[in-house]
Write a protein that holds these residues in place. Structure first.
Motif, mmCIF file in Angstrom:
data_model
loop_
_atom_site.group_PDB
_atom_site.id
_atom_site.type_symbol
_atom_site.label_atom_id
_atom_site.label_comp_id
_atom_site.label_asym_id
_atom_site.label_seq_id
_atom_site.Cartn_x
_atom_site.Cartn_y
_atom_site.Cartn_z
ATOM 1 N N GLU A 148 38.598 39.188 43.070
ATOM 2 C CA GLU A 148 38.865 38.596 41.765
ATOM 3 C C GLU A 148 38.561 37.103 41.837
ATOM 4 O O GLU A 148 38.949 36.431 42.781
ATOM 5 C CB GLU A 148 40.321 38.820 41.391
ATOM 6 N N THR A 149 37.863 36.598 40.837
ATOM 7 C CA THR A 149 37.537 35.176 40.746
ATOM 8 C C THR A 149 37.800 34.726 39.323
ATOM 9 O O THR A 149 37.586 35.482 38.373
ATOM 10 C CB THR A 149 36.056 34.933 41.106
ATOM 11 N N ARG A 150 38.245 33.491 39.198
ATOM 12 C CA ARG A 150 38.512 32.906 37.875
ATOM 13 C C ARG A 150 37.618 31.688 37.668
ATOM 14 O O ARG A 150 37.388 30.923 38.598
ATOM 15 C CB ARG A 150 39.975 32.500 37.764
ATOM 16 N N ASP A 178 38.310 39.603 32.017
ATOM 17 C CA ASP A 178 38.886 38.913 30.862
ATOM 18 C C ASP A 178 38.018 37.705 30.557
ATOM 19 O O ASP A 178 37.474 37.085 31.474
ATOM 20 C CB ASP A 178 40.308 38.403 31.157
ATOM 21 N N THR A 180 37.930 32.623 32.211
ATOM 22 C CA THR A 180 37.284 33.919 32.435
ATOM 23 C C THR A 180 37.645 34.446 33.822
ATOM 24 O O THR A 180 37.600 33.713 34.798
ATOM 25 C CB THR A 180 35.752 33.790 32.290
ATOM 26 N N ARG A 181 37.990 35.730 33.865
ATOM 27 C CA ARG A 181 38.343 36.391 35.127
ATOM 28 C C ARG A 181 37.330 37.501 35.361
ATOM 29 O O ARG A 181 37.040 38.285 34.458
ATOM 30 C CB ARG A 181 39.761 36.951 35.029
#
Length: 157
Positions: free
Chosen positions: A33-35, A57, A104-105
């Motif tokens: 997971e990266t944001r 997201d 944004t995810r």
């Protein structure tokens, strides 16, 4: 996010849903997971491409850089959409820019590891290639239409 959670997301995904469970599980182990913050550049045209993203997201804006003037927005990719196929085809360089539109995810996939397995295991490689080639065709057609609409002089077909 744990690999098991990622595998469950992939199973529900339109893009990965039909893959063998073993392949989805392996992909999940090679994703994280990266944001990204609003406006943050995710990929720059011409830079080395060694990954791809599944939007969880938020939104990624895909753009074509212009020689002069502003970039041309080609499309916006929201939840469930994939960005990035350049990791799959030489010369492994991004063909577009991508930036976050708001927080944004994403799931960030290790394209180098995935490409290695795709080369070593043809069944896995073919399943991915079918998905990404369909994605490439759709995106390139969309980019072409957008560029023609945006850049053609008024009054010309």
């Amino acid at each position: 996010m744990q690999a098991k959670e990622i595998a469950e997301l992939l199973e529900k995904s339109d893009f990965f849903g039909g893959l063998d469970a073993e392949h989805r599980d392996w992909l999940a182990e090679h994703a994280s997971e990266t944001r990204f913050e609003d406006g943050q550049l995710v990929a720059r045209h011409g830079d080395t491409a060694d990954r791809f993203f599944l939007v969880l997201d938020g939104e990624l804006v895909v753009e074509v850089p212009a020689l002069t003037g502003p970039t041309l927005e080609v499309t916006r990719l929201g939840p469930g959409k994939i960005f990035g196929w350049s990791w799959l085809i030489e010369p492994y360089r991004w063909h577009f820019n991508a930036r976050a539109a708001g927080p944004t995810r994403v799931l960030d996939f290790d394209g180098l590891a995935i490409l290695k397995r795709a080369e070593d295991e043809p069944k896995f490689g073919y399943a991915l290639l079918r998905r990404f080639s369909a994605l490439m065709g759709t995106r390139l057609e969309s980019a072409q239409r957008k560029m023609m609409d945006q850049w053609s002089p008024a009054g010309l077909p």
